[in-house]
Design a protein around this motif. Structure first.
Motif, short mmCIF file in Angstrom:
data_model
loop_
_atom_site.label_atom_id
_atom_site.label_comp_id
_atom_site.label_asym_id
_atom_site.label_seq_id
_atom_site.Cartn_x
_atom_site.Cartn_y
_atom_site.Cartn_z
N PRO A 51 0.83 -1.21 -0.09
CA PRO A 51 0.02 0.03 -0.04
C PRO A 51 1.08 1.38 0.10
O PRO A 51 1.89 1.50 0.53
N ASP A 52 0.37 2.12 -0.63
CA ASP A 52 0.74 3.71 -0.75
C ASP A 52 0.21 4.68 0.26
O ASP A 52 0.92 5.69 0.80
N ALA A 53 -1.03 4.69 0.38
CA ALA A 53 -1.77 5.64 1.06
C ALA A 53 -3.04 5.02 1.89
O ALA A 53 -3.32 4.07 1.80
N VAL A 54 -3.55 5.71 2.62
CA VAL A 54 -4.91 5.44 3.44
C VAL A 54 -5.58 6.77 3.61
O VAL A 54 -5.14 7.87 3.54
N LEU A 55 -6.94 6.59 3.50
CA LEU A 55 -7.88 7.53 3.75
C LEU A 55 -9.29 6.98 4.41
O LEU A 55 -9.18 5.60 4.68
N THR A 56 -10.18 7.77 4.71
CA THR A 56 -11.16 7.21 5.40
C THR A 56 -12.46 7.79 4.80
O THR A 56 -12.23 9.05 4.30
N THR A 57 -13.56 7.20 4.76
CA THR A 57 -15.03 7.71 4.33
C THR A 57 -15.32 8.78 5.03
O THR A 57 -15.89 10.04 4.68
N VAL A 115 -13.20 10.72 -5.95
CA VAL A 115 -13.75 11.14 -4.68
C VAL A 115 -14.96 11.95 -4.99
O VAL A 115 -14.85 13.10 -5.59
N THR A 116 -15.88 11.63 -4.07
CA THR A 116 -17.26 12.59 -4.11
C THR A 116 -17.60 12.84 -2.87
O THR A 116 -17.78 11.95 -1.91
N ALA A 117 -17.94 14.00 -2.45
CA ALA A 117 -18.40 14.74 -1.56
C ALA A 117 -19.68 14.28 -1.13
O ALA A 117 -20.62 14.37 -2.00
N THR A 118 -20.01 13.50 0.03
CA THR A 118 -21.34 13.06 0.33
C THR A 118 -21.75 13.39 1.85
O THR A 118 -21.87 12.37 2.56
N PRO A 119 -21.47 14.71 2.17
CA PRO A 119 -22.09 14.97 3.61
C PRO A 119 -23.43 14.57 3.89
O PRO A 119 -24.18 14.63 2.97
N GLY A 120 -23.55 14.52 5.19
CA GLY A 120 -24.92 14.28 5.69
C GLY A 120 -24.93 13.33 7.08
O GLY A 120 -25.15 13.68 8.18
N ALA A 122 -21.97 12.41 8.21
CA ALA A 122 -21.00 13.38 8.84
C ALA A 122 -20.56 14.25 7.90
O ALA A 122 -20.56 14.20 6.69
N PRO A 123 -19.88 15.36 8.43
CA PRO A 123 -19.81 16.47 7.44
C PRO A 123 -18.50 16.28 6.37
O PRO A 123 -18.67 17.00 5.40
N ASP A 124 -17.62 15.24 7.05
CA ASP A 124 -16.58 15.10 6.17
C ASP A 124 -16.65 13.90 5.30
O ASP A 124 -15.66 13.47 4.46
N HIS A 125 -17.97 13.32 5.09
CA HIS A 125 -18.24 12.15 4.56
C HIS A 125 -18.01 12.25 2.92
O HIS A 125 -18.17 13.10 2.06
N VAL A 126 -17.24 11.20 2.30
CA VAL A 126 -16.96 11.00 1.03
C VAL A 126 -17.41 9.63 0.55
O VAL A 126 -17.29 8.79 1.37
N ALA A 127 -17.79 9.61 -0.77
CA ALA A 127 -17.80 8.17 -1.51
C ALA A 127 -16.55 7.97 -2.40
O ALA A 127 -16.10 8.91 -3.01
N LEU A 128 -16.33 6.60 -2.71
CA LEU A 128 -15.12 6.55 -3.61
C LEU A 128 -15.45 5.64 -4.73
O LEU A 128 -15.88 4.53 -4.39
#
Length: 279
Positions: A51-57, A115-120, A122-128
């Motif tokens: 792996p190269d990177a990590v992120l969270t939804t 990355v698609t912003a999908t707040p609701g 949580a305010p920082d929520h994203v879909a991938l």
């Protein structure tokens, strides 16, 4: 080797099903998503995929529990949603190396991850959204995922059964309904949620979740128009099922609906009491 692997991880504290799905994207130079906790199976997949990177939804505790450990152990670049870096660092104990905005695209081997912003929820929520030359799996693996091309990791935006909690302090009902509509319009082939199994009929499930929230909104509005003024009174009027053990969640969801209805002018809401806007 499947380019998308799901690893369900048991988590402490409140979480649907008691487990959160971590995902590893890409057969090499992989991207780790939502490392909820330590897992021998997750480590086996990471060792195979460099792996190269990590992120969270999103940075809720049941999605980030092992992020610091794996970021350190595998020397990963850490991504956070732009504008929410401090929130991310408070939740994970890790300062992000870079930030992500709506529409950004990352590489995970031969896959691309949009990355698609999908707040609701949580305010920082994203879909991938995962696509590209590597995005069709060679076969099923221990994650039991169907063949997917353009699969979307949706975090806590959607679940195969039941509903998603939206309420204070993090939830925004207007944002959540917008995110559901936005994803429904894209007609994805498959949804990979943060909890539970893959969703093979995405538009059907997204429409169900949207209808559920709109039905609840109608009952909340009717309750206010019939004289229910406090969140507790609205809960009593709007819910016709046993709420043992989940009454606080129902109350918070009602507040999220009242906040939405107030913004739209259907009710007046001062944070404690509601009344119809035409009263």
């Amino acid at each position: 080797m499947d380019p998308i692997v799901r690893v369900p991880i048991s988590v402490s504290g409140p979480a649907p099903t008691g487990r959160t799905n971590a995902y590893v994207l890409g057969r090499s130079d992989a991207l780790l998503v939502d490392p909820a906790g330590e897992s021998a199976e997750l480590e086996r997949q990471l060792d195979r995929r460099a792996p190269d990177a990590v992120l969270t939804t999103h940075a809720h505790p049941d999605h980030v529990g092992a992020l610091a450990r794996y970021a350190r152990e595998y020397d990963l670049d850490v991504y956070a949603r732009s504008g929410y870096e401090e929130r991310f660092e408070r939740a994970t104990g890790v300062s992000p190396d870079a930030t992500l905005r709506d529409g950004d695209v990352l590489s995970a081997g031969a896959c691309s991850v949009e990355v698609t912003a999908t707040p609701g929820h949580a305010p920082d929520h994203v879909a991938l959204t995962v696509s590209g030359a590597d995005a069709a799996p060679e076969g099923r693996n221990s994650g039991d995922l169907d063949d997917h091309d353009g699969a979307v990791l949706v975090g806590d935006l959607a679940v195969a059964e039941g509903s998603v909690f939206v309420g204070p302090p993090d939830g925004d009902m207007r944002g959540y309904l917008t995110a559901l509509r936005r994803l429904h319009a894209r007609a994805p082939d498959e949804l990979l949620p943060g909890h539970g199994p893959a969703i093979a009929r995405p538009r059907e499930v997204l429409a169900r979740l949207l209808a559920h929230r709109l039905d609840r909104e109608r009952t909340v509005l009717a309750a206010v128009r019939n004289g229910a003024a406090t969140p507790d009174a609205v809960v009593e009027a709007a819910y016709d099922k046993d709420l043992s053990g989940v009454r606080d969640l129902a109350r918070r969801a009602v507040i999220a609906h009242l906040e939405k209805l107030a913004v739209e002018g259907a009710v007046e809401w001062d944070g404690e009491r509601a009344r119809p806007s035409d009263a």
